[in-house]
Design a protein around this motif. Structure first.
Motif, mmCIF file in Angstrom:
data_model
loop_
_atom_site.group_PDB
_atom_site.id
_atom_site.type_symbol
_atom_site.label_atom_id
_atom_site.label_comp_id
_atom_site.label_asym_id
_atom_site.label_seq_id
_atom_site.Cartn_x
_atom_site.Cartn_y
_atom_site.Cartn_z
ATOM 1 N N UNK A 111 -11.957 0.417 -2.171
ATOM 2 C CA UNK A 111 -10.646 -0.208 -2.183
ATOM 3 C C UNK A 111 -9.681 0.736 -2.894
ATOM 4 N N UNK A 112 -8.744 1.306 -2.136
ATOM 5 C CA UNK A 112 -7.747 2.186 -2.736
ATOM 6 C C UNK A 112 -6.636 1.322 -3.314
ATOM 7 N N UNK A 113 -6.401 1.464 -4.623
ATOM 8 C CA UNK A 113 -5.465 0.583 -5.315
ATOM 9 C C UNK A 113 -4.152 1.250 -5.710
ATOM 10 N N UNK A 114 -4.171 2.567 -5.908
ATOM 11 C CA UNK A 114 -2.957 3.244 -6.376
ATOM 12 C C UNK A 114 -3.086 4.743 -6.136
ATOM 13 N N UNK A 115 -2.004 5.333 -5.680
ATOM 14 C CA UNK A 115 -1.949 6.783 -5.509
ATOM 15 C C UNK A 115 -0.696 7.287 -6.198
ATOM 16 N N UNK A 116 -0.849 8.402 -6.878
ATOM 17 C CA UNK A 116 0.288 8.967 -7.608
ATOM 18 C C UNK A 116 0.256 10.490 -7.514
ATOM 19 N N UNK A 117 1.426 11.078 -7.302
ATOM 20 C CA UNK A 117 1.577 12.533 -7.301
ATOM 21 C C UNK A 117 2.508 12.894 -8.450
ATOM 22 N N UNK A 171 -15.685 8.652 5.082
ATOM 23 C CA UNK A 171 -16.266 8.722 6.424
ATOM 24 C C UNK A 171 -17.685 9.291 6.376
ATOM 25 N N UNK A 172 -17.935 10.212 5.484
ATOM 26 C CA UNK A 172 -19.260 10.830 5.374
ATOM 27 C C UNK A 172 -20.309 9.854 4.837
ATOM 28 N N UNK A 173 -19.863 8.757 4.232
ATOM 29 C CA UNK A 173 -20.779 7.749 3.707
ATOM 30 C C UNK A 173 -20.861 6.560 4.646
ATOM 31 N N UNK A 174 -21.157 5.404 4.084
ATOM 32 C CA UNK A 174 -21.338 4.218 4.927
ATOM 33 C C UNK A 174 -20.425 3.069 4.528
ATOM 34 N N UNK A 175 -19.349 3.362 3.818
ATOM 35 C CA UNK A 175 -18.413 2.314 3.406
ATOM 36 C C UNK A 175 -17.200 2.260 4.317
ATOM 37 N N UNK A 176 -16.507 1.148 4.250
ATOM 38 C CA UNK A 176 -15.212 0.976 4.902
ATOM 39 C C UNK A 176 -14.130 1.046 3.841
ATOM 40 N N UNK A 177 -12.898 1.172 4.268
ATOM 41 C CA UNK A 177 -11.755 1.309 3.365
ATOM 42 C C UNK A 177 -10.903 0.048 3.409
ATOM 43 N N UNK A 178 -10.490 -0.404 2.245
ATOM 44 C CA UNK A 178 -9.498 -1.463 2.138
ATOM 45 C C UNK A 178 -8.294 -0.835 1.432
ATOM 46 N N UNK A 179 -7.237 -0.498 2.195
ATOM 47 C CA UNK A 179 -6.095 0.213 1.621
ATOM 48 C C UNK A 179 -5.058 -0.728 1.008
ATOM 49 N N UNK A 180 -5.256 -1.131 -0.238
ATOM 50 C CA UNK A 180 -4.270 -1.958 -0.920
ATOM 51 C C UNK A 180 -3.085 -1.117 -1.389
ATOM 52 N N UNK A 181 -3.321 0.138 -1.632
ATOM 53 C CA UNK A 181 -2.258 1.062 -2.036
ATOM 54 C C UNK A 181 -1.313 1.285 -0.855
ATOM 55 N N UNK A 182 -0.018 1.059 -1.047
ATOM 56 C CA UNK A 182 0.939 1.240 0.055
ATOM 57 C C UNK A 182 0.950 2.652 0.639
ATOM 58 N N UNK A 183 0.753 3.666 -0.191
ATOM 59 C CA UNK A 183 0.755 5.044 0.316
ATOM 60 C C UNK A 183 -0.436 5.283 1.225
ATOM 61 N N UNK A 184 -1.620 4.869 0.795
ATOM 62 C CA UNK A 184 -2.831 5.044 1.611
ATOM 63 C C UNK A 184 -2.693 4.250 2.911
ATOM 64 N N UNK A 185 -2.214 3.027 2.814
ATOM 65 C CA UNK A 185 -2.035 2.190 4.003
ATOM 66 C C UNK A 185 -1.070 2.847 4.994
ATOM 67 N N UNK A 186 0.061 3.344 4.500
ATOM 68 C CA UNK A 186 1.037 3.994 5.379
ATOM 69 C C UNK A 186 0.467 5.267 5.985
ATOM 70 N N UNK A 187 -0.278 6.039 5.200
ATOM 71 C CA UNK A 187 -0.862 7.281 5.712
ATOM 72 C C UNK A 187 -1.840 6.972 6.844
#
Length: 101
Positions: free
Chosen positions: A36-42, A64-80
């Motif tokens: 679960x991606x929660x926050x991204x900052x540059x 992708x190389x593993x076996x998990x799925x992504x839950x993009x709660x972070x707006x930046x990750x979701x938009x990307x």
């Protein structure tokens, strides 16, 4: 500019570094099946230089190389992800139309 992205699991984040300097990070939480991606900052001095995109792409490639799925709660990750359809398959239980911003 060479951007190196590493997973730092003890801090629950991916870090992007330029010549050893922390340029950005993407915080996450994990479950057995999700990351679960929660926050991204540059860092301000690296904004607008593509650091965020490189960071998210590298993080998602590692997921992708593993076996998990992504839950993009972070707006930046979701938009990307919304702009990169080849990553839609990583999104947990969401059809592509719900990923786009």
């Amino acid at each position: 500019m060479n951007i190196v992205v590493e997973d730092v699991p003890e801090q629950n984040r991916f870090e992007a570094r330029i010549e050893g300097d922390l340029a950005g990070f993407a915080d996450y939480m994990t479950t057995d099946t999700l990351i679960v991606f929660t926050h991204t900052e540059v860092e301000p001095k690296y904004e607008g230089k593509g650091v965020g995109g490189v960071l998210v792409r590298a993080a998602l490639d590692r997921v992708r190389a593993g076996d998990r799925k992504v839950l993009p709660l972070c707006p930046f990750v979701k938009a990307w992800i919304g702009k990169h359809p080849d990553y839609f398959d990583l999104v947990y239980d969401a059809p592509p139309s719900t990923v786009r911003d």
